[in-house]
Design a protein around this motif. Structure first.
Motif, PDB file in Angstrom:
ATOM      1  N   GLY A   8      33.335  50.670  33.382  1.00 45.24           N
ATOM      2  CA  GLY A   8      34.700  50.225  33.166  1.00 45.24           C
ATOM      3  C   GLY A   8      34.957  48.935  33.920  1.00 45.24           C
ATOM      4  N   ARG A   9      36.167  48.404  33.754  1.00 50.36           N
ATOM      5  CA  ARG A   9      36.482  47.141  34.438  1.00 50.36           C
ATOM      6  C   ARG A   9      37.985  46.967  34.563  1.00 50.36           C
ATOM      7  NH1 ARG A   9      39.763  44.947  30.327  1.00 50.36           N
ATOM      8  NH2 ARG A   9      38.623  44.492  28.421  1.00 50.36           N
ATOM      9  N   PHE A  10      38.365  46.131  35.530  1.00 49.66           N
ATOM     10  CA  PHE A  10      39.732  45.652  35.683  1.00 49.66           C
ATOM     11  C   PHE A  10      39.645  44.138  35.576  1.00 49.66           C
ATOM     12  CE2 PHE A  10      43.114  44.173  38.734  1.00 49.66           C
ATOM     13  CZ  PHE A  10      44.180  44.435  37.885  1.00 49.66           C
ATOM     14  N   ALA A  11      40.445  43.554  34.677  1.00 51.59           N
ATOM     15  CA  ALA A  11      40.273  42.135  34.362  1.00 51.59           C
ATOM     16  C   ALA A  11      41.612  41.409  34.355  1.00 51.59           C
ATOM     17  CB  ALA A  11      39.562  41.986  33.015  1.00 51.59           C
ATOM     18  N   PRO A  12      42.154  41.093  35.529  1.00 45.62           N
ATOM     19  CA  PRO A  12      43.446  40.412  35.581  1.00 45.62           C
ATOM     20  C   PRO A  12      43.328  38.915  35.314  1.00 45.62           C
ATOM     21  CG  PRO A  12      42.611  40.715  37.791  1.00 45.62           C
ATOM     22  CD  PRO A  12      41.632  41.392  36.872  1.00 45.62           C
ATOM     23  N   SER A  13      44.403  38.343  34.796  1.00 48.37           N
ATOM     24  CA  SER A  13      44.530  36.891  34.701  1.00 48.37           C
ATOM     25  C   SER A  13      45.230  36.406  35.969  1.00 48.37           C
ATOM     26  CB  SER A  13      45.340  36.494  33.469  1.00 48.37           C
ATOM     27  OG  SER A  13      44.693  36.918  32.285  1.00 48.37           O
ATOM     28  N   PRO A  14      44.714  35.389  36.630  1.00 43.75           N
ATOM     29  CA  PRO A  14      45.283  34.971  37.918  1.00 43.75           C
ATOM     30  C   PRO A  14      46.493  34.049  37.768  1.00 43.75           C
ATOM     31  CG  PRO A  14      43.344  33.673  37.446  1.00 43.75           C
ATOM     32  CD  PRO A  14      43.471  34.666  36.316  1.00 43.75           C
ATOM     33  N   THR A  15      47.541  34.583  37.161  1.00 43.66           N
ATOM     34  CA  THR A  15      48.779  33.804  37.006  1.00 43.66           C
ATOM     35  C   THR A  15      49.706  33.971  38.207  1.00 43.66           C
ATOM     36  OG1 THR A  15      49.754  35.629  35.753  1.00 43.66           O
ATOM     37  CG2 THR A  15      48.688  33.873  34.490  1.00 43.66           C
ATOM     38  N   GLY A  16      49.318  34.835  39.138  1.00 45.40           N
ATOM     39  CA  GLY A  16      50.110  35.076  40.329  1.00 45.40           C
ATOM     40  C   GLY A  16      49.477  36.204  41.116  1.00 45.40           C
ATOM     41  N   PRO A  49      43.876  27.071  33.180  1.00 43.10           N
ATOM     42  CA  PRO A  49      44.255  26.486  34.469  1.00 43.10           C
ATOM     43  C   PRO A  49      45.699  26.003  34.525  1.00 43.10           C
ATOM     44  CG  PRO A  49      42.789  25.019  33.241  1.00 43.10           C
ATOM     45  CD  PRO A  49      42.791  26.329  32.520  1.00 43.10           C
ATOM     46  N   LEU A  50      46.323  25.770  33.371  1.00 39.74           N
ATOM     47  CA  LEU A  50      47.711  25.306  33.370  1.00 39.74           C
ATOM     48  C   LEU A  50      48.673  26.395  33.819  1.00 39.74           C
ATOM     49  CD1 LEU A  50      47.733  23.306  29.996  1.00 39.74           C
ATOM     50  CD2 LEU A  50      47.259  22.469  32.310  1.00 39.74           C
ATOM     51  N   ARG A  51      48.248  27.658  33.752  1.00 41.27           N
ATOM     52  CA  ARG A  51      49.121  28.780  34.115  1.00 41.27           C
ATOM     53  C   ARG A  51      48.655  29.501  35.379  1.00 41.27           C
ATOM     54  NH1 ARG A  51      48.487  32.852  30.757  1.00 41.27           N
ATOM     55  NH2 ARG A  51      50.461  33.811  31.315  1.00 41.27           N
ATOM     56  N   GLU A  52      47.641  28.943  36.052  1.00 44.29           N
ATOM     57  CA  GLU A  52      47.007  29.668  37.149  1.00 44.29           C
ATOM     58  C   GLU A  52      47.135  28.911  38.470  1.00 44.29           C
ATOM     59  OE1 GLU A  52      43.117  29.877  35.544  1.00 44.29           O
ATOM     60  OE2 GLU A  52      43.673  31.287  33.965  1.00 44.29           O
ATOM     61  N   PRO A  53      48.029  29.332  39.345  1.00 50.67           N
ATOM     62  CA  PRO A  53      48.099  28.714  40.671  1.00 50.67           C
ATOM     63  C   PRO A  53      46.757  28.849  41.384  1.00 50.67           C
ATOM     64  CG  PRO A  53      49.946  30.225  40.306  1.00 50.67           C
ATOM     65  CD  PRO A  53      48.987  30.443  39.186  1.00 50.67           C
ATOM     66  N   PRO A  54      46.302  27.834  42.079  1.00 49.76           N
ATOM     67  CA  PRO A  54      44.968  27.883  42.682  1.00 49.76           C
ATOM     68  C   PRO A  54      44.785  29.000  43.695  1.00 49.76           C
ATOM     69  CG  PRO A  54      46.213  25.955  43.443  1.00 49.76           C
ATOM     70  CD  PRO A  54      46.976  26.537  42.303  1.00 49.76           C
ATOM     71  N   GLU A  55      45.883  29.459  44.292  1.00 50.06           N
ATOM     72  CA  GLU A  55      45.767  30.501  45.311  1.00 50.06           C
ATOM     73  C   GLU A  55      45.757  31.914  44.729  1.00 50.06           C
ATOM     74  OE1 GLU A  55      50.176  29.769  44.665  1.00 50.06           O
ATOM     75  OE2 GLU A  55      48.351  28.556  44.776  1.00 50.06           O
ATOM     76  N   ALA A  56      46.045  32.055  43.433  1.00 47.44           N
ATOM     77  CA  ALA A  56      46.261  33.393  42.863  1.00 47.44           C
ATOM     78  C   ALA A  56      45.001  34.251  42.878  1.00 47.44           C
ATOM     79  CB  ALA A  56      46.808  33.272  41.441  1.00 47.44           C
ATOM     80  N   THR A  57      43.857  33.674  42.563  1.00 46.49           N
ATOM     81  CA  THR A  57      42.633  34.475  42.518  1.00 46.49           C
ATOM     82  C   THR A  57      42.345  35.100  43.872  1.00 46.49           C
ATOM     83  OG1 THR A  57      41.631  33.245  40.695  1.00 46.49           O
ATOM     84  CG2 THR A  57      40.138  34.375  42.192  1.00 46.49           C
ATOM     85  N   GLY A  58      42.431  34.307  44.934  1.00 44.98           N
ATOM     86  CA  GLY A  58      42.196  34.847  46.264  1.00 44.98           C
ATOM     87  C   GLY A  58      43.195  35.925  46.628  1.00 44.98           C
ATOM     88  N   ASP A  73      29.857  45.647  41.450  1.00 45.71           N
ATOM     89  CA  ASP A  73      29.005  44.486  41.218  1.00 45.71           C
ATOM     90  C   ASP A  73      29.799  43.250  41.610  1.00 45.71           C
ATOM     91  OD1 ASP A  73      26.896  42.893  40.461  1.00 45.71           O
ATOM     92  OD2 ASP A  73      26.676  43.767  38.457  1.00 45.71           O
ATOM     93  N   ALA A  74      29.146  42.105  41.599  1.00 46.88           N
ATOM     94  CA  ALA A  74      29.830  40.866  41.960  1.00 46.88           C
ATOM     95  C   ALA A  74      30.982  40.597  40.998  1.00 46.88           C
ATOM     96  CB  ALA A  74      28.846  39.707  41.932  1.00 46.88           C
ATOM     97  N   VAL A  75      32.070  40.048  41.523  1.00 46.95           N
ATOM     98  CA  VAL A  75      33.208  39.676  40.689  1.00 46.95           C
ATOM     99  C   VAL A  75      32.786  38.592  39.711  1.00 46.95           C
ATOM    100  CG1 VAL A  75      35.527  38.677  40.695  1.00 46.95           C
ATOM    101  CG2 VAL A  75      34.850  40.289  42.497  1.00 46.95           C
ATOM    102  N   ARG A  76      33.181  38.739  38.458  1.00 47.41           N
ATOM    103  CA  ARG A  76      32.875  37.727  37.441  1.00 47.41           C
ATOM    104  C   ARG A  76      34.097  36.840  37.228  1.00 47.41           C
ATOM    105  NH1 ARG A  76      29.775  38.409  31.741  1.00 47.41           N
ATOM    106  NH2 ARG A  76      28.141  38.650  33.295  1.00 47.41           N
ATOM    107  N   PHE A  77      33.846  35.542  37.041  1.00 51.32           N
ATOM    108  CA  PHE A  77      34.904  34.577  36.786  1.00 51.32           C
ATOM    109  C   PHE A  77      34.677  33.950  35.411  1.00 51.32           C
ATOM    110  CE2 PHE A  77      34.353  34.911  41.322  1.00 51.32           C
ATOM    111  CZ  PHE A  77      35.650  34.991  41.806  1.00 51.32           C
ATOM    112  N   GLN A  78      35.646  34.101  34.527  1.00 49.54           N
ATOM    113  CA  GLN A  78      35.479  33.565  33.181  1.00 49.54           C
ATOM    114  C   GLN A  78      35.410  32.037  33.170  1.00 49.54           C
ATOM    115  OE1 GLN A  78      38.497  35.409  30.655  1.00 49.54           O
ATOM    116  NE2 GLN A  78      36.997  36.961  30.067  1.00 49.54           N
ATOM    117  N   SER A  79      35.972  31.385  34.163  1.00 49.10           N
ATOM    118  CA  SER A  79      35.914  29.926  34.213  1.00 49.10           C
ATOM    119  C   SER A  79      34.485  29.407  34.345  1.00 49.10           C
ATOM    120  CB  SER A  79      36.756  29.412  35.389  1.00 49.10           C
ATOM    121  OG  SER A  79      36.305  29.971  36.610  1.00 49.10           O
TER     122      SER A  79
END
Length: 290
Positions: A8-16, A49-58, A73-79
């Motif tokens: 399974g997985r949890f896959a959030p978008s880093p919009t905040g 990237p237009l909707r993603e504050p740079p600090e949100a992922t962290g 497993d290691a976190v995957r980044f779609q970017s």
């Protein structure tokens, strides 16, 4: 099930930062995986990237850690996966499962969803003018068994419902990337909010067009604010207080219908999660639907 049967997985978008609704979704997917002795992965869907504050992922990853929700497993980044998405688009174009589209939203609205430029007929060549790429749906009445909501039926119409998989701005769309990564990561079970239920039939066609079997689906009720709106950045959902993880987890368990004892808030994160795994009742989450 063995650990190789369930991924399974949890896959959030880093919009905040992570909010309570996101925690509920993360916890439900985590508990489902753990109850099946399966693996649980985290994927950051950072495609816009237009909707993603740079600090949100962290912020999101720190919140997950604070609440004991550790990926296997290691976190995957779609970017970092653009080449894989482009390869999938090239394959879909070559096999006739996708097409270039120059129609604007206004034009599609004026023609009731039909393409005035006959895009589906393959008339649009790369480089002629800015274009999106759309998946070419087949007319279908799709049937599947949701693991919480039961039998589901959705009808999709070719052309009218064709989803964008590459935007005119050059950004890869959710409808493509989520399928490509679920296939690549071997995801067998998807637990997500019921606000995504309506796109399931479309996504199942994308899985099949890429030669894969769709996963098992489980759609949990979304968490609403006092105005009846889904908790999100758009509705100004407050960030989780990471200094109160046990309390947050107990509230999330309650939102999922698990009826945790109030004294559980005084326990450690590890003890709260252990209680959640021992007492997880998937069907109880259905009772919280509004």
């Amino acid at each position: 099930m063995t650990s190789t049967d369930y991924r399974g997985r949890f896959a959030p978008s880093p919009t905040g930062p992570l909010h309570f609704g996101s925690l509920v979704a993360a916890l439900a997917s985590f508990l489902e995986a753990r109850c099946h002795q399966g693996q649980w992965l985290v994927r950051i869907e950072d495609l816009d990237p237009l909707r993603e504050p740079p600090e949100a992922t962290g912020q999101i990853l720190r919140s997950l850690d604070a609440h004991g929700l550790m990926a296997d497993d290691a976190v995957r980044f779609q970017s970092r996966r653009h080449e894989a998405y482009q390869a999938a688009i090239d394959r879909l174009l070559e096999t006739g499962h996708a097409y270039r589209c120059v129609c604007s939203r206004k034009e599609l609205a004026q023609h009731h969803g039909r393409h005035p430029h006959q895009c589906r007929d393959g008339h649009i060549a790369a480089g002629d003018q800015p274009f999106a790429v759309r998946f070419a749906l087949t007319d279908e009445t799709s049937h599947w068994q949701d693991q919480l909501l039961g039998p589901q039926v959705q009808t999709v119409a070719a052309e009218l419902d064709d989803p964008v998989i590459l935007r005119k701005e050059g950004f890869y769309a959710y409808q493509l990337a989520v399928v490509v990564d679920d296939i690549d990561q071997g995801i067998t079970h998807v637990v997500r909010g019921s606000d995504l239920l309506d796109m399931t039939a479309q996504q199942q066609q994308v899985y099949r067009a890429l030669g894969a079997t769709p996963p098992h689906w489980l759609h949990i009720p979304v968490i609403l604010n006092d105005q009846g709106q889904k908790l999100s950045k758009q509705t100004h959902a407050p960030a989780l207080d990471d200094t109160r993880p046990s309390d947050n987890l107990v509230q999330a368990l309650a939102a999922l219908g698990q009826e945790p004892p109030t004294e559980l808030t005084r326990e450690s994160v590890e003890q709260v999660l252990a209680w959640g795994i021992r007492h997880w009742r998937r069907a109880a989450a259905h009772l919280t639907a509004r």
